[in-house]
Design a protein around this motif. Structure first.
Motif, PDB file in Angstrom:
ATOM      1  N   ASP A 351      -0.203   9.183   4.147  1.00 43.16           N
ATOM      2  CA  ASP A 351       0.116   9.521   2.766  1.00 43.16           C
ATOM      3  C   ASP A 351      -0.263   8.443   1.758  1.00 43.16           C
ATOM      4  OD1 ASP A 351       1.911   7.717   3.741  1.00 43.16           O
ATOM      5  OD2 ASP A 351       3.681   8.614   2.812  1.00 43.16           O
ATOM      6  N   ARG A 352      -0.775   7.290   2.215  1.00 43.49           N
ATOM      7  CA  ARG A 352      -1.080   6.210   1.285  1.00 43.49           C
ATOM      8  C   ARG A 352      -2.212   5.352   1.842  1.00 43.49           C
ATOM      9  NH1 ARG A 352       3.245   4.684   4.351  1.00 43.49           N
ATOM     10  NH2 ARG A 352       3.341   2.504   5.036  1.00 43.49           N
ATOM     11  N   VAL A 353      -2.776   4.514   0.960  1.00 43.78           N
ATOM     12  CA  VAL A 353      -3.843   3.589   1.339  1.00 43.78           C
ATOM     13  C   VAL A 353      -3.461   2.215   0.804  1.00 43.78           C
ATOM     14  CG1 VAL A 353      -6.262   2.977   1.030  1.00 43.78           C
ATOM     15  CG2 VAL A 353      -5.632   5.352   1.351  1.00 43.78           C
ATOM     16  N   SER A 354      -3.509   1.197   1.681  1.00 46.76           N
ATOM     17  CA  SER A 354      -3.168  -0.168   1.292  1.00 46.76           C
ATOM     18  C   SER A 354      -4.393  -1.058   1.463  1.00 46.76           C
ATOM     19  CB  SER A 354      -2.021  -0.713   2.144  1.00 46.76           C
ATOM     20  OG  SER A 354      -0.873   0.096   2.004  1.00 46.76           O
ATOM     21  N   MET A 355      -4.568  -2.013   0.537  1.00 44.25           N
ATOM     22  CA  MET A 355      -5.634  -2.997   0.607  1.00 44.25           C
ATOM     23  C   MET A 355      -5.021  -4.360   0.914  1.00 44.25           C
ATOM     24  SD  MET A 355      -7.091  -0.325  -0.607  1.00 44.25           S
ATOM     25  CE  MET A 355      -6.326  -0.011  -2.193  1.00 44.25           C
ATOM     26  N   ILE A 356      -5.512  -5.010   1.995  1.00 43.42           N
ATOM     27  CA  ILE A 356      -4.951  -6.258   2.485  1.00 43.42           C
ATOM     28  C   ILE A 356      -6.026  -7.337   2.438  1.00 43.42           C
ATOM     29  CG2 ILE A 356      -3.758  -7.379   4.394  1.00 43.42           C
ATOM     30  CD1 ILE A 356      -2.201  -5.044   3.252  1.00 43.42           C
TER      31      ILE A 356
END
Length: 504
Positions: A351-356
């Motif tokens: 349900d989401r996209v994270s940038m690390i």
């Protein structure tokens, strides 16, 4: 061949009426050996089966006909030759028999092949908490008025037959992880084994026998929840027959007629409620004295306790573009402009996209599906606005920017000035220092005074007293003041009255 009625008469005359065999044979016009055979073998019916069918005319052409039938078996059904066509080809080769002979042979051969192709299965029995089965299906629904093909994950406990189905827009690895996380939370525990087909999101390579080279992230999921994955033999769906059958049953029960719902959240809520209602209403197939829900309540204590939810993401590297966007799955997501040109890790969840970057979270957005979509966080572009305030007019990140009402009114009030964009950006740049609530409050005050300008807002912010937090100091008892000092200007005035100043 004797009929059942004749055999009945023989048995009645001999066993009930006690007539001798000679009399029975004479009265019924049978041979004495036939009567003896009926009585000695206690027969009620006599049948005759020919063990070897003589084919004096067909014999020479049996091999040729079997070869033609074998060739046809590899073809689609509509392209196979009929018995009449085969008869005509055999006649061209010199066959002198009748069409009925060929037809009987073809019918018997095809019936035998069908029996050989029919597989026998062994019924499987599972202990409580022993195993669950997982599979995917594709279903047709209508979301928001648009027909959509959704991918549905089916998770089924083997002992109780309790099932959970969850719909997703994709069949990707992060969706597999999310389905397991939700299922284990729903079941209240984890089984000791998980049975799968050889889906690419789990199995990297099929080895000999039951050995599999599992995907690294999938093995992390299994290790986190402490269960063993088992992959079925290719093309042996019966090894997870419960969930295979459940796919067809759930399609008829839950997706026919076509569901019409708002979005995936509403669809999954509906499917979950249907799974619970079905479990409470239907009897267990092997324990008819219980419902599926009752068997599930019985199995729950046997499940292993589920740990904290698995961090179920699929990771991939990406480059931050000059517009401070990261591309993933044909869609783009913004990150702070200070990271332009850097390589980041994209962690995609269901349900989401994270940038690390270096283990630090740069940005997180709701996941977009489809292609060509962009997800912006306008605050990521604030440093650029400070240098280029004109970008607030037509910048894509600032379209439909959700700001507090006081800031929106301030912008409308500033638009009477030619440099309204520079003034409004100056107010926005004060937010990192003073906070959004303080800036919004200052804008409200400036609007109330009808003097809305950047300088007025910044002046109001600078006049706001900054609260300082004093840390308590623990002093020894001998260093503590017995009388706290108080501010008293009267004591100073009293001193002035008694002090004489030197005069020249």
């Amino acid at each position: 061949m004797l009929t059942v009625e004749t055999i009945k008469k023989v048995r009645l005359m001999a066993l009930r009426d006690q007539k001798p065999i000679k009399v029975i044979a004479r009265d019924l016009r049978l041979s004495k050996n036939t009567v003896r055979k009926i009585l000695r073998n206690d027969l009620t019916e006599m049948t005759y089966e020919r063990k070897n069918q003589p084919r004096p005319v067909m014999g020479a052409f049996v091999k040729s006909l079997e070869q033609r039938l074998t060739e046809d078996q590899r073809l689609p059904r509509k392209q196979r030759r009929t018995a009449k066509k085969l008869f005509e080809e055999l006649r061209a080769d010199g066959f002198a028999g009748s069409y009925d002979t060929v037809q009987r042979f073809v019918q018997a051969w095809r019936c035998e092949q069908q029996i050989l192709a029919t597989q026998a299965y062994v019924p499987l029995v599972f202990e409580p908490g022993e195993a669950f089965q997982f599979d995917w299906s594709h279903e047709q629904v209508e979301l928001g008025g648009v027909p959509v093909t959704v991918k549905v994950a089916h998770i089924r406990l083997c002992y109780s037959r309790m099932s959970l189905i969850i719909a997703y827009p994709r069949e990707t690895q992060e969706m597999v992880f999310d389905a397991h996380i939700q299922a284990f939370e729903f079941f209240g525990g984890v089984c000791r084994r998980g049975i799968y087909d050889n889906m690419k999101t789990a199995v990297k390579k099929i080895l000999l026998g039951k050995d599999r080279d599992f995907n690294k992230r999938f093995e992390q999921l299994c290790s986190h929840y402490l269960y063993d994955p088992v992959a079925c033999t290719p093309a042996a769906g019966w090894e997870k027959g419960q969930v295979e059958r459940h796919v067809g049953v759930s399609r008829m029960n839950y997706f026919v007629p076509r569901l019409r719902l708002k979005d995936f959240a509403a669809l999954n809520e509906h499917l979950r409620s249907q799974c619970i209602a079905s479990a409470k209403a239907n009897r267990h197939p092997t324990m008819p004295e219980k419902t599926v829900w009752e068997a599930f309540e019985e199995e729950r204590p046997s499940l292993m306790q589920a740990p904290r939810p698995f961090d179920g993401y699929a990771a991939s590297p990406a480059q931050v573009s000059s517009t401070s966007l990261v591309t993933y799955d044909r869609n783009r997501y913004s990150v702070p402009v200070s990271n332009v040109g850097r390589s980041v890790q994209v962690r995609a969840y269901a349900d989401r996209v994270s940038m690390i970057l270096d283990g630090r979270l740069l940005a997180e957005h709701a996941r977009q599906f489809g292609r060509g979509k962009m997800a912006f966080d306008p605050w990521h572009y604030l440093p650029v606005l400070e240098r280029k305030p004109g970008a607030i007019r037509n910048g894509a990140p600032f379209k439909n920017w959700e700001l507090p009402e006081a800031l929106l009114k301030a912008r409308m009030s500033l638009e009477r000035f030619s440099d309204w964009d520079r003034q409004f950006v100056g107010i926005l740049c004060a937010i990192p220092t003073y906070g959004l609530c303080a800036v919004a409050s200052a804008c409200e005050s400036a609007l109330a005074m009808k003097t809305m300008t950047k300088d007025v807002v910044l002046n109001l912010l600078s006049r706001t007293p900054q609260e300082e937090t004093e840390l308590p100091v623990d002093l020894p008892g001998r260093l503590r003041l017995r009388n706290e000092p108080t501010a008293d200007c009267g004591r100073y005035d009293a001193l002035l009255g008694v002090v004489s100043h030197a005069t020249q």
